[in-house]
Design an enzyme around this catalytic site. Structure first.
Site, PDB file in Angstrom:
ATOM      1  N   CYS B  85       0.835  -1.053  -0.167  1.00 51.43           N
ATOM      2  CA  CYS B  85      -0.215  -0.111   0.138  1.00 51.43           C
ATOM      3  C   CYS B  85       0.900   1.211  -0.257  1.00 51.43           C
ATOM      4  O   CYS B  85       1.551   1.604  -0.959  1.00 51.43           O
ATOM      5  CB  CYS B  85      -1.031  -0.167   1.367  1.00 51.43           C
ATOM      6  SG  CYS B  85      -2.365   1.200   1.074  1.00 51.43           S
ATOM      7  N   HIS B 194      -3.667  -5.946   1.407  1.00 50.55           N
ATOM      8  CA  HIS B 194      -3.041  -5.733   2.416  1.00 50.55           C
ATOM      9  C   HIS B 194      -2.728  -7.503   3.124  1.00 50.55           C
ATOM     10  O   HIS B 194      -3.550  -7.862   3.727  1.00 50.55           O
ATOM     11  CB  HIS B 194      -3.404  -5.023   3.741  1.00 50.55           C
ATOM     12  CG  HIS B 194      -3.400  -3.771   3.353  1.00 50.55           C
ATOM     13  ND1 HIS B 194      -2.439  -2.840   4.299  1.00 50.55           N
ATOM     14  CD2 HIS B 194      -4.102  -2.576   2.833  1.00 50.55           C
ATOM     15  CE1 HIS B 194      -2.542  -1.706   3.660  1.00 50.55           C
ATOM     16  NE2 HIS B 194      -3.364  -1.504   2.927  1.00 50.55           N
ATOM     17  N   GLU B 196      -0.706  -8.632   5.037  1.00 52.52           N
ATOM     18  CA  GLU B 196      -0.545  -8.760   6.532  1.00 52.52           C
ATOM     19  C   GLU B 196      -1.718  -8.530   7.582  1.00 52.52           C
ATOM     20  O   GLU B 196      -1.639  -8.789   8.515  1.00 52.52           O
ATOM     21  CB  GLU B 196       0.448  -7.569   7.160  1.00 52.52           C
ATOM     22  CG  GLU B 196       0.024  -6.206   7.298  1.00 52.52           C
ATOM     23  CD  GLU B 196      -0.390  -5.461   5.986  1.00 52.52           C
ATOM     24  OE1 GLU B 196      -0.660  -6.062   4.962  1.00 52.52           O
ATOM     25  OE2 GLU B 196      -0.781  -4.167   6.059  1.00 52.52           O
TER      26      GLU B 196
END
Ligand SMILES: Nc1ncnc2c1ncn2[C@@H]1O[C@H](COP(=O)(O)OP(=O)(O)O)[C@@H](O)[C@H]1O
Ligand SMILES: [Mg+2]
Lengths: 81, 224, 761, 81
Positions: B85, B194, B196
């Site tokens: 991002c 994302h 994560e």
């Protein structure tokens, strides 16, 4: 053909966090003596035909109501025919 | 393995990236934007967020941070780097990756569970996925529209450097549905969604994101 | 330029002062003169006027809010009660949480984006100032009708502002409300909630302890924000030309706030801070007077040291400025260097502006001249208190007499089906994902439940899974029909939502949004709502820990619906056992808990289908709510429940539709014996929830309900294979009301999801 | 004292969704003949002293590397001393 440029800036008394961030970055990158940075918007509008009469009045009005927010921003409009 | 996670002023997902690194089985090492010391880590994650408030342009100011000078050199030398991002935006601003990320075509910030297709599994960050595998991970950005000129886009496609593409919905107007790309060498990857945030079933829509982090560990193991 | 000094005030006692323009009444002005034994200086007048305003002094509401303390239930959970920036509750394992909701209604109407953004910023600083790390935000919102032109101006701006600030700050948005009603046109409500967590030992209070300690102002520079009103004073001090224009709009800088959070938590955890206070309404006036009166009792301030964004500001303006992203800390002299170093690390400016003393006075100097010399308590805590007159409105009986019983009800299967579809797509019941998809719900990686679930739930401790759940609720139509019951219904709904998630309700915050307190009928609504809420909290055994009052929400003589927004916080020992809305595989059983009665006063059906508001709201039974809550929590704890969902707006029909859409799997259902289809589907009786039970747990669960005497009706079963019989393509997921109607989920989804995007496109 | 104005515009080949949204809005509000709208940024930088020599070169460089992204944007810089 007309080309209208509308520059929109936050009113001077309104906080401009973006401008401040840019000011900090310019300083860190070695530009000395930066007293102030303001960041604004610029609209470039291409119009068919010349801008006159009612259409010119409407353009001016929209620059002040649509392109800028009169509560926090000032604008400046220039026309090249 | 030690994986560095960089914190800039305004970085938000550093804690999440560190957690993902740990879940994958590595040690997360905190790196500070103001230090040019990479603490001899084996790989680096540039996490998401709004570094410097995303003022000016996303990633534009962070690019000049001391840590980036060290990172650009290391990346050119082959250090694995994943930009997520805002991290992807910083990699583009630093010219480690081509193109740029601009305002979403909807003009709104968008947060959604996004389906992706993994297109390239040769990069150091995607080797644990199967080619063509579809995954669902969170996407959240206001300026995630990937743009580049046609020549660059053709080059990326031709060299197989598009690593992931949006499926079902293109959430931000990215050219050719591009969600992530890599450099020619395959060590530097930029990804808009994302991974994560998708490493634990409790807090993510899936655990599909873990593969990015295990991939780099396996790449490093097989390289050593 | 002349400065109005204390000496000046003594020498020139008859100088006329513009106190009415500052909102002070003649007797209030006289009281200030009595306190000081002279006329106030213009700086003192500025401080008193802003601190004695309704917003800061709670002068109209104080006498009613006292009940929250007087009727406080017995609890060990409360570590810090009402009166501080936010209350703090113990959630076990050495953790404490603090949460609070605040309004930013008027600024958001003037400038939607910045108004909403700074609303989020302000509440986050309140939480931060308790020493907590902010964990999440929520945003209860109210707007005029969805199709009103002004709603199209206000709503997108407010949503973008809430998102723009919260997303950039890195706080997940885990819930809120979006409600439409005519009365909010011209008075949108922007309430913002923040929750934070800390270890017990990290709790900090706003007090200036320790003579000789320093008062440090840090964060953003001070500008002329939000001081439109005080310009009458400023114009007095400028001989010619007057001051430059002062902005009425405050602009937020979420990036600065993020830095402020990190810097603040670091200085707190490094033990460098004796007391701390955020700067919000009334800026430096509020921070210095509150810190001083909560501490040793005295403070001296060198006002000219304040770092300014606008060098033309007068001292009066600096005292009142509401510039955002500022904090004030009390620091021991020997810790100052370390404090400053951490601020520098985070790029935050800090400056010592004063010193703590025990003089009993708050003194302020401006370039060596004394401009303020006051007892700080009289500014901060001893403002005027009003017993405003109130009486039950004459129209209340008429309103309550206008029962919805006469309204035409759907009876045929086709009518029932189309009523359900109509309601599922009505603005208040439609999907709010157009709004929530603009908010980051993932950041920080601890969000366990978020919209459209009943609650927002976040994990507090990654090791143990300890977490908290929060819901905010209020049906203003119920409150209009009966403010006492309406406030209790808001509390009950919030409580029920928290329990449905498996969390144990623990504490309450509230934001009381009303019309003008000078209108005795509005004041009655306020008095009744506070009484109802206080009694309700006592009955449910959960204390009010803080809140906020917003008055003057009205256009001309028309006030908004009384809107006491209630937030309930619950604790869950392991977020892994949370109960979501999603049901499991085929064969799981759907139960309706509680009693369903013919209750349609203030219902969504009466509102949307008939534009009707009258009669009585649903009956309140708080013992029942408590029992239901215990069953829901026990069901979660003992692994008996797959899913749960509270039944409120739109009734059982809406609850089933939401669960089915969230699950993506169909079900068939039927009404409990003796209940007609319409009442079963759409009644909004309180004290109910739908739960989904695996077959293996059915006996255990129903026996528990029977033993505790909670009515539990089996009303359906999860079934993904209904399509063929109902004449749909195989595999189609449908919701089937046995022998009445069948609706495919795809049709429900399309109707549910298109309303907001279409209206706001 | 120098005042530097830097106008930054997306390159013509890069899609400008904001400009397009403005174009649509202008049309809906009754302005006829709008052929194109582009939205850019404007930075107004106040500097101490005149801008000359190395400092001018640095300013120009930062306008092209920091204030604008050469991959997608063009810039124009004007200086009033
Ligand atoms: N409706 C309410 N219910 C309970 N407490 C309230 C309410 N309104 C205000 N309070 C409490 O009064 C105190 C002062 O409120 P306020 O001035 O808004 O605090 P702050 O200045 O920190 O924002 C706070 O402790 C707040 O929680
Ligand atoms: Mg406060």
């Amino acid at each position: 053909m007309a080309r209208v440029v509308v520059d929109v800036m936050l009113k001077p008394e309104i906080l401009d966090p973006q401008g401040r961030a840019v000011q900090g970055a310019l300083g860190r990158l070695g530009l000395s003596g930066v007293k102030d940075v303001r960041q604004g918007k610029q609209f470039v509008i291409e119009l068919e035909g010349d801008l006159e009469g009612d259409r010119a009045a409407l353009m001016e009005q929209l620059a002040g109501e649509l392109l800028s927010n009169p509560v926090i921003e000032d604008f400046r409009m220039t026309v090249e025919q | 393995m030690r994986i560095g996670v960089v914190t800039f002023p305004g970085t938000l997902d550093d804690q999440d990236a560190s957690r993902a690194v740990r879940v994958a089985g590595a040690e997360a090492v905190t790196l500070w934007h103001g230090d040019d010391d990479l603490k001899s880590v084996d790989a680096v994650v540039l996490p998401g967020g709004f570094s410097y408030g995303d003022y000016l342009r996303c990633g534009a100011i962070s690019r000049f941070a001391p840590v980036m000078r060290a990172l650009v050199d290391a990346a050119n030398g082959g250090l694995p780097v994943l930009g997520i991002c805002n991290g992807f935006q910083i990699l583009c601003e630093s010219h480690l990756l081509p193109g740029a990320l601009t305002r979403n075509d909807s003009l709104h910030f968008v947060c959604r569970d996004q389906r992706l297709r993994i297109e390239d599994t040769t990069s150091m960050w995607t080797r644990d996925y199967a080619p063509g595998q579809e995954i669902v991970i969170p996407l959240k950005n206001g300026e995630g529209c990937f743009v580049a000129n046609e020549t660059t886009l053709d080059e990326l496609e031709g060299e197989g450097r598009v690593i992931a593409r949006y499926v079902d919905v293109n959430p931000n107007g990215s050219r050719r549905d591009i969600a992530g790309i890599r450099n020619a060498r395959g060590n530097v990857v930029g990804l808009m969604p994302h991974p994560e945030h998708a490493v634990e079933p409790l807090t993510g829509p899936s655990t599909d994101g873990l593969g990015f982090f295990t991939s780099v560990l396996n790449s490093l193991v097989s390289a050593s | 330029m002349s400065i109005d000094t204390v000496q000046h005030a003594i020498d020139d006692p008859d100088h006329e002062q513009p106190y009415p323009e500052l909102g002070l009444k003649p007797d209030e002005y006289q009281r200030i003169r009595d306190i000081l034994g002279r006329r106030p200086t213009s700086s003192e007048l500025a401080m008193y006027s802003v601190m004695w305003s309704e917003h800061c002094s709670y002068k109209s509401s104080k006498v009613h809010l006292r009940q929250f303390g007087e009727k406080k239930p017995e609890t060990d959970a409360l570590l810090v009660g009402i009166g501080e920036n936010a209350g703090v509750v113990d959630i076990g394992e050495g953790w404490a949480v603090t949460f609070k909701v605040e309004s930013h209604n008027h600024p958001s109407y003037v400038e939607p984006y910045q108004g909403a953004a700074t609303g989020v910023g302000g509440i986050v600083r309140d939480i931060l100032s308790m020493g907590a790390r902010p964990l999440a935000v929520m945003d209860p919102l109210r707007f005029g009708p969805l199709d009103a032109p002004d709603t199209r101006r206000v709503l997108p701006g407010i949503v973008a502002g809430v998102g723009g600030y919260g997303n950039c700050l890195g706080l997940p948005n885990i819930g809120g409300e979006v409600v439409f009603d005519e009365t909010y046109l011209g008075n949108p409500l922007v309430n913002a909630l923040c929750v934070g967590a800390m270890r017990h030992e990290d709790i900090h209070l706003a007090s200036a302890k320790g003579v000789g300690n320093l008062v440090v102002l840090y964060g953003a520079r001070t500008g002329g924000d939000g001081i439109g009103g005080v310009s009458v004073l400023a114009s007095e001090t400028f001989d010619e030309g007057g001051p430059t224009k002062r902005p009425s709009v405050q602009v937020g800088d979420p990036f600065m706030e993020k830095l402020l959070i990190e810097a603040t938590l670091e200085v707190l955890h490094s033990g460098l801070v004796e007391g701390i206070q955020d700067l919000g309404g009334a800026g430096i006036s509020c921070a210095t007077s509150e810190l001083a009166s909560n501490g040793e009792g005295g403070m001296h301030v060198w006002l000219d040291r304040v770092l300014l964004r606008d060098p033309t500001l007068s001292p009066e303006e600096i005292l009142m400025s509401e510039s955002q992203e500022r904090m004030c800390a009390i620091v021991k002299p020997e810790n100052l260097a370390a404090f400053e170093a951490l601020c520098t690390k985070w790029d935050v400016e800090a400056i010592v502006i004063g010193e703590v003393n025990d003089s009993g006075r708050l003194t302020v100097d401006w370039h060596g001249e004394r401009i303020v010399d006051v007892p700080p308590r009289t500014v901060a805590h001893e403002g005027p208190v009003y017993e405003r007159p109130y009486h039950r409105p004459a129209w209340q009986d008429t309103l309550q007499g206008d029962a919805p019983s006469g309204l035409a009800r759907p009876t045929s299967p086709e009518e029932l089906r189309s009523t359900l579809i109509d309601l599922v797509g009505s603005p208040n019941l439609a999907s709010k994902s157009w709004v929530t998809s603009q908010y980051d719900r993932y950041v920080l990686g601890n969000t366990v439940l978020a919209q459209p679930e009943d609650v927002g739930m976040v994990r507090v401790d990654e090791e143990t899974g300890l977490g908290v759940a929060i819901s905010t609720d209020c049906n203003g139509r119920f409150a209009k029909l009966d403010p006492y019951a309406g406030a209790q219904l808001a509390l009950a709904e919030s409580y029920r939502n928290v329990a449905a998630s498996g969390a144990v309700p623990l504490a309450v915050t509230n934001c009381l949004n009303f019309g003008s307190p000078e209108d005795p009928e509005v004041m009655w609504q306020f008095a009744e709502a506070t009484r109802g809420l206080a009694d309700g909290c006592l009955a449910l055994g959960i204390p009010v820990t803080g809140g906020n009052v917003s008055f003057y929400n009205q256009t001309g003589d028309t006030a908004i619906l009384p809107t006491p927004v209630v937030g309930v916080l619950g604790v869950i020992d392991d977020v892994d056992r949370r109960t979501p809305m999603v049901w499991g595989p085929d064969g799981e059983l759907i139960y309706l808990l509680g009693d369903t009665r013919d209750e349609f006063g203030g219902s969504e059906w009466a509102h949307h289908v008939h534009g009707h508001l009258g009669g009585l709201p649903p009956a309140v039974d708080l013992d029942r709510e408590r029992l239901l809550g215990e069953i829901l929590v026990a069901g979660s704890r003992d692994g008996m429940l797959t899913a749960a969902h509270d039944v409120s707006d739109g009734g059982v029909a809406q609850a089933l539709v939401e669960m089915a859409l969230r699950s993506g799997v169909g079900a068939r259902f039927w009404a409990p014996e003796g209940l007609d289809a319409f009442t079963f589907l759409f009644s909004e009786s309180a004290g109910r929830a739908i739960v989904v039970v695996p077959r293996s747990e059915e006996l255990r669960f129903t026996e528990m309900c029977a033993a505790r005497q909670l009515p539990a009706h089996r009303i359906g079963v999860v079934d993904s294979g209904l399509a063929a019989d109902a004449g749909f393509e195989p595999g189609t997921q449908v919701l089937q009301y046995t022998d009445v109607f069948t609706v495919p989920l795809s049709e429900l989804r399309e109707v549910h999801e298109r309303t907001l995007p279409e209206a706001l496109a």
